[in-house]
Scaffold this motif. Structure first.
Motif, PDB file in Angstrom:
ATOM      1  N   VAL A 103       0.838  -1.209   0.000  1.00 39.31           N
ATOM      2  CA  VAL A 103       0.000   0.000   0.000  1.00 39.31           C
ATOM      3  C   VAL A 103       0.864   1.247   0.000  1.00 39.31           C
ATOM      4  CG1 VAL A 103      -1.619   1.342   1.392  1.00 39.31           C
ATOM      5  CG2 VAL A 103      -2.027  -1.086   1.008  1.00 39.31           C
ATOM      6  N   VAL A 104       1.883   1.273   0.822  1.00 43.90           N
ATOM      7  CA  VAL A 104       2.735   2.468   0.920  1.00 43.90           C
ATOM      8  C   VAL A 104       3.465   2.726  -0.409  1.00 43.90           C
ATOM      9  CG1 VAL A 104       4.817   3.394   2.036  1.00 43.90           C
ATOM     10  CG2 VAL A 104       3.009   2.396   3.407  1.00 43.90           C
ATOM     11  N   LEU A 105       3.880   1.667  -1.082  1.00 44.54           N
ATOM     12  CA  LEU A 105       4.617   1.853  -2.326  1.00 44.54           C
ATOM     13  C   LEU A 105       3.719   2.206  -3.513  1.00 44.54           C
ATOM     14  CD1 LEU A 105       7.255  -1.021  -2.074  1.00 44.54           C
ATOM     15  CD2 LEU A 105       7.604   1.430  -1.699  1.00 44.54           C
ATOM     16  N   THR A 106       2.421   1.953  -3.403  1.00 38.95           N
ATOM     17  CA  THR A 106       1.529   2.212  -4.541  1.00 38.95           C
ATOM     18  C   THR A 106       0.417   3.215  -4.241  1.00 38.95           C
ATOM     19  OG1 THR A 106       0.161   0.294  -3.981  1.00 38.95           O
ATOM     20  CG2 THR A 106       1.917  -0.060  -5.589  1.00 38.95           C
ATOM     21  N   VAL A 124      -3.470  11.208   3.329  1.00 46.50           N
ATOM     22  CA  VAL A 124      -2.392  11.206   2.343  1.00 46.50           C
ATOM     23  C   VAL A 124      -1.212  12.040   2.845  1.00 46.50           C
ATOM     24  CG1 VAL A 124      -1.735  11.973   0.021  1.00 46.50           C
ATOM     25  CG2 VAL A 124      -3.863  10.721   0.369  1.00 46.50           C
ATOM     26  N   LYS A 125      -1.490  13.184   3.458  1.00 46.62           N
ATOM     27  CA  LYS A 125      -0.414  14.017   4.009  1.00 46.62           C
ATOM     28  C   LYS A 125       0.353  13.267   5.090  1.00 46.62           C
ATOM     29  CE  LYS A 125      -2.555  18.488   3.056  1.00 46.62           C
ATOM     30  NZ  LYS A 125      -3.231  19.653   3.639  1.00 46.62           N
ATOM     31  N   GLN A 126      -0.361  12.529   5.944  1.00 42.58           N
ATOM     32  CA  GLN A 126       0.305  11.750   6.992  1.00 42.58           C
ATOM     33  C   GLN A 126       1.103  10.603   6.386  1.00 42.58           C
ATOM     34  OE1 GLN A 126      -2.777  10.637   9.740  1.00 42.58           O
ATOM     35  NE2 GLN A 126      -2.697  12.608  10.796  1.00 42.58           N
ATOM     36  N   MET A 127       0.534   9.951   5.358  1.00 42.72           N
ATOM     37  CA  MET A 127       1.271   8.858   4.715  1.00 42.72           C
ATOM     38  C   MET A 127       2.547   9.373   4.071  1.00 42.72           C
ATOM     39  SD  MET A 127      -1.625   6.397   3.063  1.00 42.72           S
ATOM     40  CE  MET A 127      -0.445   5.192   2.507  1.00 42.72           C
ATOM     41  N   PRO A 132       8.824   7.287   4.472  1.00 42.07           N
ATOM     42  CA  PRO A 132      10.190   6.765   4.619  1.00 42.07           C
ATOM     43  C   PRO A 132      10.344   5.817   5.814  1.00 42.07           C
ATOM     44  CG  PRO A 132      10.241   9.125   4.192  1.00 42.07           C
ATOM     45  CD  PRO A 132       8.815   8.761   4.446  1.00 42.07           C
ATOM     46  N   SER A 133       9.739   6.150   6.932  1.00 44.43           N
ATOM     47  CA  SER A 133       9.855   5.300   8.125  1.00 44.43           C
ATOM     48  C   SER A 133       9.138   3.969   7.930  1.00 44.43           C
ATOM     49  CB  SER A 133       9.261   6.013   9.341  1.00 44.43           C
ATOM     50  OG  SER A 133       9.942   7.206   9.589  1.00 44.43           O
ATOM     51  N   THR A 136      11.110   1.870   5.285  1.00 41.58           N
ATOM     52  CA  THR A 136      12.359   1.366   5.859  1.00 41.58           C
ATOM     53  C   THR A 136      12.099   0.243   6.853  1.00 41.58           C
ATOM     54  OG1 THR A 136      13.390   3.526   5.573  1.00 41.58           O
ATOM     55  CG2 THR A 136      14.456   2.008   7.113  1.00 41.58           C
ATOM     56  N   SER A 137      11.109   0.415   7.706  1.00 43.99           N
ATOM     57  CA  SER A 137      10.771  -0.624   8.692  1.00 43.99           C
ATOM     58  C   SER A 137      10.313  -1.903   8.003  1.00 43.99           C
ATOM     59  CB  SER A 137       9.675  -0.129   9.629  1.00 43.99           C
ATOM     60  OG  SER A 137      10.098   1.005  10.331  1.00 43.99           O
ATOM     61  N   ALA A 138       9.459  -1.776   7.005  1.00 40.43           N
ATOM     62  CA  ALA A 138       8.947  -2.965   6.318  1.00 40.43           C
ATOM     63  C   ALA A 138      10.056  -3.696   5.568  1.00 40.43           C
ATOM     64  CB  ALA A 138       7.819  -2.579   5.362  1.00 40.43           C
ATOM     65  N   ILE A 139      10.930  -2.960   4.906  1.00 40.27           N
ATOM     66  CA  ILE A 139      12.040  -3.605   4.195  1.00 40.27           C
ATOM     67  C   ILE A 139      13.005  -4.250   5.174  1.00 40.27           C
ATOM     68  CG2 ILE A 139      14.061  -3.153   2.740  1.00 40.27           C
ATOM     69  CD1 ILE A 139      12.325  -1.110   1.225  1.00 40.27           C
ATOM     70  N   THR A 140      13.251  -3.611   6.308  1.00 40.61           N
ATOM     71  CA  THR A 140      14.119  -4.199   7.336  1.00 40.61           C
ATOM     72  C   THR A 140      13.518  -5.492   7.883  1.00 40.61           C
ATOM     73  OG1 THR A 140      14.936  -2.003   7.930  1.00 40.61           O
ATOM     74  CG2 THR A 140      15.267  -3.763   9.548  1.00 40.61           C
TER      75      THR A 140
END
Length: 160
Positions: A103-106, A124-127, A132-133, A136-140
């Motif tokens: 969801v975050v990437l698309t 959307v403004k909050q997203m 970035p956080s 980064t957390s999901a990829i980690t």
């Protein structure tokens, strides 16, 4: 509100696909990140080719669908070959990370496809602020899943 409903349904669909695949979601989550890079690089070049192939859309914009497809297709291909998980907890957590990252990437492509109302604009403004956080957390977490996941041992039939 429409945008939030579409985003919630999209999150639920990604979660359900990940959970019922019963696969470790580390590799597919990393493939989502690779797909996002491919979408960033190739959406503008591939959209005219897709349009010439006869697929013409006005709403949602064709570029949004091409971007989403370029992001998700690598993840679904990798998901087919990912190792199976042994526990529901691992499947649940991995699917949640996969869905949130998807969801975050698309979400940018979705925001181009759906009319945003005032409540949706705030989300959307909050997203955008936390993207970035969250990414980064999901990829980690996906990297940790790949590094530390141990396949379930198969039961030997001779020891029964």
């Amino acid at each position: 509100m429409t945008y939030l409903i579409v985003l919630g349904i999209y999150l639920a669909i990604l979660f359900i696909v990940g959970f019922f695949s019963r696969r470790s979601m580390g590799f597919p989550s990393l493939a989502l990140a690779a797909g996002a890079v491919m979408a960033e690089l190739w959406t503008d070049s591939l959209t005219p080719i897709v349009a010439e192939a006869g697929i013409i859309l006005v709403q949602p914009p064709l570029a949004s669908l091409v971007s989403i497809a370029l992001t998700l297709i690598p993840a679904f291909i990798v998901m087919i070959r990912a190792p199976r998980v042994a526990t529901h907890h691992h499947a649940w957590f991995g699917s949640l990370v996969f869905a949130v990252l998807g969801v975050v990437l698309t979400y940018g492509a979705f925001s181009n496809a759906v009319v945003l109302d005032e409540a949706s604009k705030d989300v959307v403004k909050q997203m955008i602020q936390y993207q970035p956080s969250i990414t980064t957390s999901a990829i980690t977490l996906a990297i940790a899943d790949v590094l530390f996941y141990k396949r379930p041992r198969s039961h030997d039939k001779s020891h029964r």
